[in-house]
Design a protein around this motif. Structure first.
Motif, PDB file in Angstrom:
ATOM      1  N   SER A 107       0.814  -1.184   0.074  1.00 43.88           N
ATOM      2  CA  SER A 107      -0.120   0.000   0.148  1.00 43.88           C
ATOM      3  C   SER A 107       1.061   1.185   0.051  1.00 43.88           C
ATOM      4  CB  SER A 107      -0.872  -0.163   1.197  1.00 43.88           C
ATOM      5  OG  SER A 107      -0.044   0.149   2.421  1.00 43.88           O
ATOM      6  N   GLY A 110       3.355  -0.354   3.963  1.00 44.12           N
ATOM      7  CA  GLY A 110       2.746  -1.487   4.324  1.00 44.12           C
ATOM      8  C   GLY A 110       3.616  -2.701   4.240  1.00 44.12           C
ATOM      9  N   ASP A 125      -1.074  -2.187   6.635  1.00 46.75           N
ATOM     10  CA  ASP A 125      -0.854  -1.140   5.980  1.00 46.75           C
ATOM     11  C   ASP A 125      -1.061   0.276   6.451  1.00 46.75           C
ATOM     12  OD1 ASP A 125      -0.534  -2.477   3.544  1.00 46.75           O
ATOM     13  OD2 ASP A 125      -2.546  -3.516   4.132  1.00 46.75           O
TER      14      ASP A 125
END
Length: 172
Positions: A107, A110, A125
């Motif tokens: 992400s 993450g 994340d």
């Protein structure tokens, strides 16, 4: 002609849910985030597909008797420093417990770890635009018992729990 063995292990959905909930609760407790997580989280089942030669006869057709499992929760409005510290606590614990890092930056910021024994995965994340901290746990595909009904599955319900103590936040 040899009989093809089922390459997917049997799964007890209640045991899988308990395992995912325990892992999620541990990550939630160690994150010690301000604010509350989405209280409407459920263990969801996902589609699994045929493997091997059978996949050619069932292209893009999911199996009804085999499902994967996922549990996710999120907390919005988490500052970057708070999120980074929470992620670092989880990362250190997963490494110490023998989990293997399989992906970073899945992400905005993450990572994903996988347990070498179970194949379970943990994603943590943080999304900068909203300050949303998301944790997801996954279990690999497993063959369901006869009569399993994901829509009327009481073990699917899960709400993260915080227990406040005099020194901070602890899990129950």
């Amino acid at each position: 002609m040899a009989v093809e063995r089922n390459p997917v292990p049997a799964a007890d959905p209640d045991r899988v849910a308990a395992r995912l909930k325990a892992q999620a609760q541990r990550v939630y407790a160690e994150a010690a985030l301000p604010g509350e997580a989405d209280p409407y989280s459920r263990v969801e089942t996902g589609t699994c597909y045929y493997r091997g030669l059978r996949s050619f006869a069932h292209i893009d057709q999911g199996r009804r008797d085999v499902r994967s499992f996922e549990l996710s929760w999120q907390v919005s409005g988490v500052a970057e420093g708070t999120a980074r510290a929470a992620q670092e606590r989880t990362r250190r614990r997963l490494e110490r417990d023998g989990w293997k890092l399989t992906s970073e930056d899945i992400s905005d910021r993450g990572f994903r770890f996988e347990h070498p024994g179970t194949g379970d995965k943990v994603d943590v994340d943080w999304y900068e635009p909203t300050g949303t901290y998301v944790m997801s746990t996954y279990a690999p595909c497993g063959e369901l018992p006869d009569g399993f009904d994901a829509y009327h599955w009481p073990a699917a319900d899960w709400a993260p729990r915080k227990q406040r103590t005099g020194t901070g936040v602890a899990s129950e």
